[in-house]
Design a protein around this motif. Structure first.
Motif, PDB file in Angstrom:
ATOM      1  N   VAL A  50     180.179  60.907 -28.882  1.00 10.79           N
ATOM      2  CA  VAL A  50     180.835  62.342 -29.038  1.00 10.79           C
ATOM      3  C   VAL A  50     180.949  62.418 -30.809  1.00 10.79           C
ATOM      4  O   VAL A  50     180.892  63.721 -31.099  1.00 10.79           O
ATOM      5  CB  VAL A  50     181.846  62.696 -28.182  1.00 10.79           C
ATOM      6  CG1 VAL A  50     183.123  61.706 -28.668  1.00 10.79           C
ATOM      7  CG2 VAL A  50     182.326  64.139 -28.152  1.00 10.79           C
ATOM      8  N   THR A  51     181.649  61.503 -31.271  1.00 10.63           N
ATOM      9  CA  THR A  51     182.086  61.794 -32.596  1.00 10.63           C
ATOM     10  C   THR A  51     180.658  61.889 -33.714  1.00 10.63           C
ATOM     11  O   THR A  51     180.739  62.608 -34.563  1.00 10.63           O
ATOM     12  CB  THR A  51     182.614  60.428 -33.000  1.00 10.63           C
ATOM     13  OG1 THR A  51     183.854  60.353 -32.159  1.00 10.63           O
ATOM     14  CG2 THR A  51     183.545  60.568 -34.611  1.00 10.63           C
ATOM     15  N   ALA A  89     179.370  65.105 -33.374  1.00 12.97           N
ATOM     16  CA  ALA A  89     180.264  66.232 -34.006  1.00 12.97           C
ATOM     17  C   ALA A  89     179.771  66.256 -35.535  1.00 12.97           C
ATOM     18  O   ALA A  89     179.530  67.215 -36.145  1.00 12.97           O
ATOM     19  CB  ALA A  89     181.513  65.988 -33.982  1.00 12.97           C
ATOM     20  N   ALA A  95     176.024  67.849 -35.567  1.00 14.65           N
ATOM     21  CA  ALA A  95     176.359  69.302 -35.317  1.00 14.65           C
ATOM     22  C   ALA A  95     176.849  70.132 -36.686  1.00 14.65           C
ATOM     23  O   ALA A  95     176.204  71.279 -36.874  1.00 14.65           O
ATOM     24  CB  ALA A  95     177.336  69.551 -34.174  1.00 14.65           C
ATOM     25  N   ALA A 111     186.371  70.276 -37.783  1.00 13.25           N
ATOM     26  CA  ALA A 111     185.435  69.551 -36.993  1.00 13.25           C
ATOM     27  C   ALA A 111     184.767  68.493 -38.048  1.00 13.25           C
ATOM     28  O   ALA A 111     184.683  67.191 -37.619  1.00 13.25           O
ATOM     29  CB  ALA A 111     184.325  70.407 -36.806  1.00 13.25           C
ATOM     30  N   SER A 123     185.315  64.374 -37.341  1.00 12.01           N
ATOM     31  CA  SER A 123     184.233  63.558 -37.013  1.00 12.01           C
ATOM     32  C   SER A 123     183.899  62.369 -38.067  1.00 12.01           C
ATOM     33  O   SER A 123     183.681  61.294 -37.644  1.00 12.01           O
ATOM     34  CB  SER A 123     182.875  64.523 -37.085  1.00 12.01           C
ATOM     35  OG  SER A 123     182.694  64.894 -38.373  1.00 12.01           O
ATOM     36  N   THR A 183     191.641  59.609 -33.034  1.00 11.56           N
ATOM     37  CA  THR A 183     190.336  59.893 -32.479  1.00 11.56           C
ATOM     38  C   THR A 183     189.824  58.673 -31.714  1.00 11.56           C
ATOM     39  O   THR A 183     190.261  57.822 -31.563  1.00 11.56           O
ATOM     40  CB  THR A 183     189.208  60.012 -33.640  1.00 11.56           C
ATOM     41  OG1 THR A 183     189.358  58.753 -34.507  1.00 11.56           O
ATOM     42  CG2 THR A 183     189.609  61.071 -34.569  1.00 11.56           C
ATOM     43  N   ALA A 236     179.850  71.446 -32.871  1.00 12.49           N
ATOM     44  CA  ALA A 236     180.672  70.854 -33.678  1.00 12.49           C
ATOM     45  C   ALA A 236     182.065  70.810 -33.226  1.00 12.49           C
ATOM     46  O   ALA A 236     182.586  69.939 -33.356  1.00 12.49           O
ATOM     47  CB  ALA A 236     180.380  71.241 -35.153  1.00 12.49           C
ATOM     48  N   ALA A 246     182.466  69.066 -29.908  1.00  8.30           N
ATOM     49  CA  ALA A 246     182.350  67.776 -29.820  1.00  8.30           C
ATOM     50  C   ALA A 246     183.702  67.010 -30.649  1.00  8.30           C
ATOM     51  O   ALA A 246     184.316  66.090 -30.382  1.00  8.30           O
ATOM     52  CB  ALA A 246     181.186  67.287 -30.715  1.00  8.30           C
ATOM     53  N   ALA A 247     184.028  67.613 -31.759  1.00  8.01           N
ATOM     54  CA  ALA A 247     185.205  66.993 -32.667  1.00  8.01           C
ATOM     55  C   ALA A 247     186.524  67.261 -31.532  1.00  8.01           C
ATOM     56  O   ALA A 247     187.262  66.189 -31.629  1.00  8.01           O
ATOM     57  CB  ALA A 247     185.420  67.892 -33.678  1.00  8.01           C
ATOM     58  N   SER A 265     186.423  64.426 -29.028  1.00  7.73           N
ATOM     59  CA  SER A 265     186.616  63.395 -29.795  1.00  7.73           C
ATOM     60  C   SER A 265     188.276  62.988 -29.953  1.00  7.73           C
ATOM     61  O   SER A 265     188.776  61.878 -29.564  1.00  7.73           O
ATOM     62  CB  SER A 265     186.161  63.091 -31.086  1.00  7.73           C
ATOM     63  OG  SER A 265     186.524  62.017 -31.830  1.00  7.73           O
TER      64      SER A 265
END
Length: 473
Positions: free
Chosen positions: A330-331, A334, A337, A364, A368, A378, A446, A449-450, A453
């Motif tokens: 996921v990180t 991000a 993205a 974001a 990331s 995170t 982005a 996903a961030a 995380s």
């Protein structure tokens, strides 16, 4: 022999989805290719649901002990389908309306299906099939962007894939010959007393193929070129999804090897150190964000190889690997993205003024990059912490120390990216919202996903319970 096709329902759904996307794209007009995107999303959601249901059930071995449905493959299924779904989301802006939109979705689903097969394979022949199914569509994905860099990256990936694919098949042939079996359970007994040189050749050859898929040293050279030359969708996918299946497969394979004259843990540990160190050193000199992330991927694979090296030495190795894979996926997506939101900005300095113009995207990016570094709260922090604990628990404290030193070193090249993003631009016009006009779907992906995380970092205990199998069983 347990012949239960429903045990492979996630894999079947992805294959059927790829077929339908390809067929639908062949008959739909160019203005309605978005329908294939819905097919891909439906297949991924169905596969994710089926994987969640299977993970809640009892583990089992299917098709004459050649395929495992257990905690490792179950978590891998969830992460692979969720990550591919996120890749589809961040790629909508790039793929919408292009001539090869349907083909891209079909290739994504096929490669994801092959990655699922890698994660569950408990037989050398099934492992080889999963390798090919995950690799061949990847070559097409990289080359779909008709640019000189993409062509070079596709050719390099194909040549490396062919080389290490043949090497893997050599290893399969040698191990099945001296072990008189292809299943891991059969090899665990069949390789006892087999010639050490032949076993060593076979194991190294099989691991070479898996390390190509993972992007680890010495099969890593294609990763930064592909990350830089491919389109944003393909770059995000290839640096994330194939790694999941390859590393789970490597762990399962190493765990099945009987004790012998060769210390496999030491071999994997050395390659882990080389991967994390070389990846970090090479990333220092990069100015293209995607190439930097490509070398970052090589270093992250080095960290992920630590629990593979500790297979059989620490009971925490498998859950640590799964936790890190969830966090990394996921990180890393991000970060990619963000690059997909600004595809024309291909230098670190070009992100100067991002925080002023687009604070959410700057946040974001910060999350990331600090996440890939391993900063709390995170998710990667929890993953990296457990990796160090596993190294110490397995009796190799020096390996944990190398992880920490490489983590510290990686701060400098991540800082080279997010520092300009938070530095005010001298010319206000160049830092205006109009100048930083992002691709909307990539920007949403982005931020999502961030945020995921951070949430996964705060809920690391829940993810750990899922990785150990205690959450659902």
């Amino acid at each position: 022999m347990r012949m239960q096709p429903l045990a492979l329902l996630p894999e079947i759904l992805l294959l059927v989805g790829a077929l339908f996307a390809l067929l639908a794209g062949s008959f739909l007009p160019r203005t309605r290719q978005w329908v294939t995107r819905l097919i891909a999303v439906g297949a991924l959601l169905g596969a994710f649901t089926a994987a969640a249901v299977a993970l809640a059930g009892p583990p089992g071995m299917y098709y004459d002990n050649s395929y495992a449905v257990d905690t490792a493959s179950g978590v891998a299924r969830l992460v692979i389908t969720a990550a591919t779904l996120l890749v589809v989301g961040l790629g909508i802006d790039e793929l919408d309306g292009i001539p090869r939109e349907s083909e891209t979705y079909a290739l994504l689903l096929l490669s994801a299906a092959g990655t699922l097969v890698l994660a569950g394979a408990s037989d050398l022949l099934v492992l080889a099939v999963g390798f090919l199914l995950a690799s061949v569509p990847l070559y097409g994905l990289i080359g779909l962007t008709r640019t000189p860099n993409a062509a070079e990256a596709a050719l390099k990936t194909y040549l490396f894939g062919a080389l290490f694919g043949i090497t893997m098949l050599l290893g399969v042939a040698v191990l099945s010959g001296v072990g008189a079996a292809t299943t891991y359970a059969g090899l665990a007994t069949g390789l006892v007393g087999a010639p050490s040189a032949a076993v060593a050749l076979g194991v190294v050859a099989v691991l070479a193929g898996l390390f190509f898929k993972a992007g680890a040293v010495p099969a890593h050279f294609w990763v930064p070129d592909a990350a830089q030359g491919a389109g944003g969708t393909a770059a995000a996918f290839l640096t994330t999804v194939p790694k999941i299946g390859a590393l789970v497969a490597a762990y399962r394979f190493v765990s099945a090897l009987p004790a012998g004259d060769v210390d496999w843990a030491a071999l994997v540990a050395v390659l882990a150190v080389l991967s994390m160190t070389l990846g970090n050193l090479a990333a220092f000199a990069q100015d293209d964000p995607r190439r930097l992330l490509g070398w970052s991927t090589v270093s992250q694979v080095g960290y992920l190889l630590v629990p593979v090296a500790m297979a059989g030495r620490s009971e925490l190795a498998q859950p640590a690997l799964l936790l890190y894979l969830v966090a990394y996926s996921v990180t890393n997506l991000a970060a990619f993205a963000v690059t997909s939101a600004f595809p024309a900005r291909r230098s670190l300095a070009s992100y100067r003024g991002l925080a002023t113009a687009r604070p959410w995207l700057a946040a974001a990016l910060l999350v990331s990059l600090l996440g890939l570094l391993g900063t709390p709260p995170t998710a990667v922090f929890a993953g990296k912490l457990t990796v160090v604990i596993v190294a110490v628990d397995g009796g190799w404290w020096w390996l944990g120390l190398v992880v920490l030193l490489n983590t510290l070193a990686s701060l400098f090249y991540y800082l080279r990216w997010f520092a300009p993003a938070f530095r005010p631009e001298d010319d206000p016009a160049r830092a205006s919202q109009a100048a930083f006009a992002p691709k909307p779907w990539a920007a949403r992906a982005a931020v999502a996903a961030a945020g995921a995380s951070l949430v996964l970092g705060l809920l690391a205990g829940v993810v750990w319970s899922l990785a150990t199998g205690t959450l659902v069983r």
